[in-house]
Design a protein around this motif. Structure first.
Motif, PDB file in Angstrom:
ATOM      1  N   THR A  91     -12.700 -45.258  31.649  1.00  0.00           N
ATOM      2  CA  THR A  91     -11.629 -45.365  30.652  1.00  0.00           C
ATOM      3  C   THR A  91     -12.193 -46.035  29.406  1.00  0.00           C
ATOM      4  O   THR A  91     -13.254 -46.651  29.447  1.00  0.00           O
ATOM      5  N   ALA A 150     -14.578 -43.096  27.267  1.00  0.00           N
ATOM      6  CA  ALA A 150     -13.959 -42.561  28.485  1.00  0.00           C
ATOM      7  C   ALA A 150     -14.612 -41.259  28.910  1.00  0.00           C
ATOM      8  O   ALA A 150     -13.953 -40.295  29.257  1.00  0.00           O
ATOM      9  N   GLU A 163      -7.005 -38.103  28.520  1.00  0.00           N
ATOM     10  CA  GLU A 163      -5.870 -38.951  28.925  1.00  0.00           C
ATOM     11  C   GLU A 163      -6.262 -40.400  29.183  1.00  0.00           C
ATOM     12  O   GLU A 163      -5.471 -41.304  29.047  1.00  0.00           O
ATOM     13  N   SER A 164      -7.539 -40.596  29.575  1.00  0.00           N
ATOM     14  CA  SER A 164      -7.929 -41.952  29.954  1.00  0.00           C
ATOM     15  C   SER A 164      -8.300 -42.841  28.763  1.00  0.00           C
ATOM     16  O   SER A 164      -8.762 -43.952  28.947  1.00  0.00           O
ATOM     17  N   VAL A 165      -8.099 -42.352  27.535  1.00  0.00           N
ATOM     18  CA  VAL A 165      -8.382 -43.184  26.356  1.00  0.00           C
ATOM     19  C   VAL A 165      -7.096 -43.884  25.917  1.00  0.00           C
ATOM     20  O   VAL A 165      -6.088 -43.231  25.665  1.00  0.00           O
ATOM     21  N   ARG A 166      -7.137 -45.239  25.866  1.00  0.00           N
ATOM     22  CA  ARG A 166      -5.985 -45.982  25.346  1.00  0.00           C
ATOM     23  C   ARG A 166      -6.109 -46.002  23.827  1.00  0.00           C
ATOM     24  O   ARG A 166      -7.150 -46.388  23.297  1.00  0.00           O
ATOM     25  N   THR A 181       1.074 -44.090  25.095  1.00  0.00           N
ATOM     26  CA  THR A 181       0.878 -45.184  26.033  1.00  0.00           C
ATOM     27  C   THR A 181       2.107 -46.067  25.938  1.00  0.00           C
ATOM     28  O   THR A 181       2.747 -46.122  24.903  1.00  0.00           O
ATOM     29  N   ASP A 231     -11.155 -47.426  24.979  1.00  0.00           N
ATOM     30  CA  ASP A 231     -10.150 -47.712  23.968  1.00  0.00           C
ATOM     31  C   ASP A 231     -10.527 -47.053  22.648  1.00  0.00           C
ATOM     32  O   ASP A 231     -11.696 -47.039  22.280  1.00  0.00           O
ATOM     33  N   SER A 251     -15.479 -40.097  34.137  1.00  0.00           N
ATOM     34  CA  SER A 251     -14.301 -40.702  34.767  1.00  0.00           C
ATOM     35  C   SER A 251     -13.919 -42.083  34.218  1.00  0.00           C
ATOM     36  O   SER A 251     -12.900 -42.637  34.591  1.00  0.00           O
TER      37      SER A 251
END
Ligand code: AMP
Length: 412
Positions: free
Chosen positions: A338, A333, A214-217, A402, A340, A336
């Motif tokens: 993050t 990421a 989830e923490s990957v844009r 996103t 891209d 913990s």
């Protein structure tokens, strides 16, 4: 909140975990460790990046320390050399307060040093299937004392055609044992393998099997294929990209891109199966220690790669299977942090994007970079997809990933 101590781990392991600066167990660790400590078989569906290595190594090391038998008593089979090396390093970190000896064997390097190490005595062996079979055929190792077996990244072992080798190895291990099987996805061949090898396993699933971290844009840049090289150079120069892992479809494309970026003055290395083991290790090490800040890789070589601090994953070529996309973007990421994930998408790759979005259940925002606008024909292909994406979103079939941008937007 659950702590590592709550999981029933012994003091030496708790202090190793503290030294590694892990504060709390990850979900896979929380679930798998107490079960694995009882000797029960485990079937775990978890991607890399979830902390799965510690989820199997910690209970394995504990159970090994509790027996005083000699010889190889635990075996971890994993598909690639890089993964084997990483697991061996983790075993060293977690096992540092124990007297257990571990060794790693994989191909591409000479047998001699491995044989010498095996002769000195090993409790935990980490191996890729092909090289382990070499040792077994030469009689330089015996698996007759193995009572804990880990099959790591079982789906990848299947993809890489290793399951026949795995089955040959299984025939040489006592049936009376604990087996832990980890796989990011569960194709039916892996289910069969699980059925054959596990006894009344506890099944653990962490997240949806194809949900990207989830923490990957995530973002797509629409671009003509012949402009990808220049767009990447532009992004590297202007995109605040610190440590970048770039994926190409083939080894040749990886080499060409590496050469081009080096000529542009970038500190870059290539990692793919066509390189010698020495060159692969060197590329990975210089990426890890900051000697190069761009690593260009193919899927095979980068599988499971665990490098702290990768700020960006760039899909120079969009992978044609959604699972590879999920694995690739999971390289950033880690734990913990993050990160891209940028995909450069040419018109012939739009269908791959559609398939990825279908599987991950989300729409990835698509943008155009100023100065790299694709031609009208290409744009039309994207816009057709955009329309159908919007329609699917409106119908609730997919959810947006996103909130960044809708449709084709320009970015600086
Ligand atoms: P893995 O999924 O095993 O490849 O692990 C991914 C990364 O997470 C590795 O860099 C581990 O060192 C790190 N890691 C594993 N467990 C924890 C934890 N409980 N807390 C923080 N980081 C962890």
């Amino acid at each position: 909140m659950t702590t590592f101590a709550d999981l029933g781990l012994m003091p030496g392991l708790l202090s190793a975990v503290r030294d590694a600066e892990y504060e709390t167990p990850t979900p896979i660790q929380e679930q798998a460790i107490p079960i694995a400590l009882t000797g029960t078989d485990v079937l775990a569906c978890a991607q890399t990046g979830t902390g799965k290595t510690a989820a199997f190594l910690l209970p394995l090391l504990q159970r090994l320390s509790q027996s005083d038998r000699k010889g190889v008593r635990a075996l971890v089979l994993t598909p690639t050399r890089e993964l084997a090396a990483q697991i061996a390093e983790s075993a060293r970190v977690y096992g540092k307060h124990s007297r257990l000896r571990s060794a790693v064997v994989f191909g591409g390097v000479s047998l001699g040093a491995q044989i010498a190490q095996l002769r000195r005595g090993v409790d935990l062996l980490i191996a890729t299937p092909g090289r382990l079979l070499d040792h077994l055929e030469r009689g330089t190792v015996s698996l007759s004392g193995v009572n804990i077996l880990v099959l790591d990244e079982a789906d990848r072992m299947f993809d890489m055609g290793f399951l026949p080798d795995v089955r040959r190895i299984l025939r040489l291990i006592p049936k009376e044992r604990q087996t832990l099987l980890f796989s990011a996805t569960m194709p039916k061949e892996v289910e069969h393998l699980a059925h054959e090898t596990l006894k009344s396993p506890t099944t653990i699933t962490i997240g949806r099997k194809t949900t990207p971290v989830e923490s990957v844009r995530q973002v797509l840049y629409a671009v003509e294929s012949e402009q990808k090289r220049d767009l990447l150079s532009h992004l590297l120069a202007h995109g605040h990209m610190r440590q970048v892992l770039v994926f190409t479809r083939t080894k040749i494309r990886a080499d060409r891109l590496t050469k081009h970026l080096a000529q542009c003055g970038r500190r870059v290395a290539a990692l793919h199966g066509g390189k010698s083991q020495g060159a692969r290790t060197e590329a990975l090490n210089s990426f890890r220690n900051g000697g190069v800040d761009v690593l260009i890789a193919t899927d095979l070589a980068a599988r499971g790669l665990d490098v702290d601090g990768i700020s960006h994953v760039v899909n120079f070529d969009v992978p044609n299977t959604p699972e590879d996309y999920v694995h690739r973007i999971g390289r950033t990421a880690r734990a913990s942090a993050t990160g891209d994930a940028i995909s450069l998408v040419s018109s012939d790759e739009v269908s791959f994007v559609r398939e990825i979005e279908r599987v991950i259940g989300g729409v990835i925002p698509c943008q155009v970079v100023k100065g790299f606008e694709p031609g009208a024909d290409t744009l039309r292909r994207f816009e057709r997809t955009e329309t159908s994406r919007s329609a699917r979103m409106a119908s609730g079939a997919i959810r947006r990933f996103t909130p960044r941008g809708r449709g084709l937007r320009r970015s600086a």
